[in-house]
Design an enzyme around this catalytic site. Structure first.
Site, PDB file in Angstrom:
ATOM      1  N   TYR A  69       0.823  -1.228   0.000  1.00  0.00           N
ATOM      2  CA  TYR A  69       0.000   0.000   0.000  1.00  0.00           C
ATOM      3  C   TYR A  69       0.847   1.264   0.000  1.00  0.00           C
ATOM      4  O   TYR A  69       0.324   2.349   0.021  1.00  0.00           O
ATOM      5  CB  TYR A  69      -0.987   0.011   1.178  1.00  0.00           C
ATOM      6  CG  TYR A  69      -0.401  -0.249   2.544  1.00  0.00           C
ATOM      7  CD1 TYR A  69       0.288   0.741   3.219  1.00  0.00           C
ATOM      8  CD2 TYR A  69      -0.550  -1.488   3.156  1.00  0.00           C
ATOM      9  CE1 TYR A  69       0.828   0.508   4.468  1.00  0.00           C
ATOM     10  CE2 TYR A  69      -0.018  -1.732   4.403  1.00  0.00           C
ATOM     11  CZ  TYR A  69       0.676  -0.732   5.058  1.00  0.00           C
ATOM     12  OH  TYR A  69       1.210  -0.970   6.292  1.00  0.00           O
ATOM     13  N   LYS A  70       2.175   1.090  -0.019  1.00  0.00           N
ATOM     14  CA  LYS A  70       3.066   2.266  -0.089  1.00  0.00           C
ATOM     15  C   LYS A  70       3.361   2.566  -1.552  1.00  0.00           C
ATOM     16  O   LYS A  70       2.454   2.946  -2.283  1.00  0.00           O
ATOM     17  CB  LYS A  70       4.311   1.988   0.747  1.00  0.00           C
ATOM     18  CG  LYS A  70       3.958   1.907   2.233  1.00  0.00           C
ATOM     19  CD  LYS A  70       5.090   1.414   3.100  1.00  0.00           C
ATOM     20  CE  LYS A  70       4.596   1.413   4.551  1.00  0.00           C
ATOM     21  NZ  LYS A  70       5.363   0.488   5.397  1.00  0.00           N
ATOM     22  N   ARG A 126       9.187  13.444   6.766  1.00  0.00           N
ATOM     23  CA  ARG A 126       9.577  12.598   5.630  1.00  0.00           C
ATOM     24  C   ARG A 126       8.899  13.093   4.348  1.00  0.00           C
ATOM     25  O   ARG A 126       7.681  13.261   4.297  1.00  0.00           O
ATOM     26  CB  ARG A 126       9.175  11.141   5.880  1.00  0.00           C
ATOM     27  CG  ARG A 126       9.773  10.538   7.138  1.00  0.00           C
ATOM     28  CD  ARG A 126       9.512   9.036   7.210  1.00  0.00           C
ATOM     29  NE  ARG A 126       8.087   8.715   7.129  1.00  0.00           N
ATOM     30  CZ  ARG A 126       7.601   7.477   7.077  1.00  0.00           C
ATOM     31  NH1 ARG A 126       8.426   6.438   7.060  1.00  0.00           N
ATOM     32  NH2 ARG A 126       6.304   7.275   7.025  1.00  0.00           N
TER      33      ARG A 126
END
Ligand code: PLP
Length: 410
Positions: free
Chosen positions: A224-225, A369
């Site tokens: 899912y990234k 990030r």
């Protein structure tokens, strides 16, 4: 051939974007207008194809096809079929990947299966590792009566060399995006009689992974990234073909049985990686992932990696100009698909960016990030995001009560 360089102005960004061999892929994504999405390392965005496929899987295959769709719509083959697509993205044989369960559950199954095969019954994990990897190692060690070695950052391989145990290790560290050398690590593990369970969660879809060539034997990773499979999409498992028969999954569910629909009383594991299946797969999520992966078709992993590196260079150059503390490696070859900047007010700064339509994320205690997914992030996006960051820092726009209030998910 160098396709991507580091631009020094917005005009240079636009020039690079115009000649980007991946530029058309962005149109496959259903990104909202006015949003610059720099969080593909946490939750990839939806593709139009995935949305259409979920609609079809739900309305046609489920609502109309009902139970017949296990056969007629090929539901039963999705875990292996989608696995074959992921195999190309990690550089392994197409039959050696299965899509199933979450990374956490797969880490448990794989590490448990490795313990009897490794030279010593010791689980090794670094204190800088993603939390679930540490928790699984701790919990499994307790259940299995195995030793647990919690070691410092980058000390895992050393511990593996000494003990010949089982090391759980990310290829790309979730916090600062450090990349570990898979080939060198596997050589050391091999020599020590130990095994490495690789966690590819932050690496797949952004690095030019060559797991088979690098000698990697066992891995799991998130979809899912950077693979854009959708929230909670099932993870994948890789086991090198010749090793699979030696491994016994601790969860002997019927989907890992050699003949699940024979309904026999005793358990016989399937051949190959498929023995790591446990129960009925989540078909709607698999369908979304299956369609999402088509966005990678026709593009070399080296192109994705080169672009991610160049986007990362741009973030670092602009962060340096702002005097920010860069946590990620400066050497592109040692850096994954995100750049982390350290700031004591990181949480509030990220919330202020989100309020301006720029979406990175924050990891406690102080890491902002910025993900640079090469399929849809443009150089001009990064440029504009860094302009906004400069503005928020310069005006202290982050210092408002609503930006300090922590949500459940950060
Ligand atoms: C995202 C991520 C996970 C996710 O684990 P799940 O069990 O699928 O929620 C695990 N490990 C790493 C390194 C990750 O980045």
């Amino acid at each position: 051939m160098v396709i991507f360089s580091t631009p020094r102005s917005r005009a240079e960004c636009e020039t690079l974007d115009a000649s980007d061999p991946l530029r058309a892929v962005r149109d496959r994504f259903a990104l909202p207008d006015g949003v610059i999405y720099l969080d593909g390392h946490s939750l990839g965005p939806a593709t139009h194809a995935a949305l259409a496929r979920v609609e079809q899987a739900a309305r046609r295959e489920w609502a109309e096809g009902l139970i017949r769709s296990w056969n007629t719509a090929g539901w039963i083959d999705l875990p292996r079929g989608v696995g074959a697509k992921i195999a190309r993205l990690i550089g392994v044989d197409s039959g050696d990947v299965l899509v199933t369960d979450s990374v956490s559950v797969n880490l448990f199954k794989l590490a448990a299966a490795c313990l009897p095969v490794a030279r010593s019954r010791t689980l090794i994990v670094e204190a800088s590792e993603f939390p679930t990897d540490q928790y699984i190692a701790e919990g499994l060690a307790g259940i299995a009566g195995a030793g647990l070695m919690r070691v410092g950052e980058n000390e895992g391989l050393d511990a593996l060399t000494r003990t010949g145990g089982v090391l759980i290790r990310s290829v790309v560290n979730y916090r600062a995006a450090h990349v570990l050398d898979v080939a060198a690590s596997e050589r050391a593990a091999w020599a020590a009689g130990g095994l490495i369970v690789w966690d590819l969660s932050h690496a797949t879809g952004v690095l030019d992974l060559k797991l088979a060539a690098d000698g990697a034997r066992i891995a799991t990773g998130c979809t899912y990234k950077f693979l854009n499979g959708g929230p909670g999409a099932p993870a994948f498992v890789y086991v090198r073909g010749d090793l699979a028969e030696q491994l016994v999954s601790p969860i002997s569910g019927w989907f890992g049985h050699a003949d699940p629909f024979a309904f026999e009383p005793g358990y016989v594991a399937r051949q190959g990686v498929a023995r790591f299946a446990a129960g009925t797969p989540g078909v709607l999520s698999l369908a979304a992932l299956d369609a999402a992966l088509d966005a990678f078709d026709g593009h070399a992993l080296s192109t994705l990696q080169d672009k991610a590196r160049a986007l990362g260079e741009l973030i670092i150059a602009r962060a340096d100009a702002l005097g920010l503390d860069v946590m990620s490696p400066r050497e592109a070859a040692l850096r994954g698909g995100h750049v982390s900047l350290r700031h004591a007010q990181g949480y509030a700064i990220v919330q202020a960016l989100i309020a301006h339509g720029i979406i990175p994320d924050f990891r406690a205690p102080d890491a902002m990030r910025f993900g640079v997914a090469p399929l849809y992030v443009r150089f001009a996006d990064v440029w504009d995001a860094m302009d906004q960051l400069a503005d928020i820092l310069g005006t202290r726009a982050w210092d408002r009560p609503e930006f300090h209030a922590r949500a459940k998910v950060t």
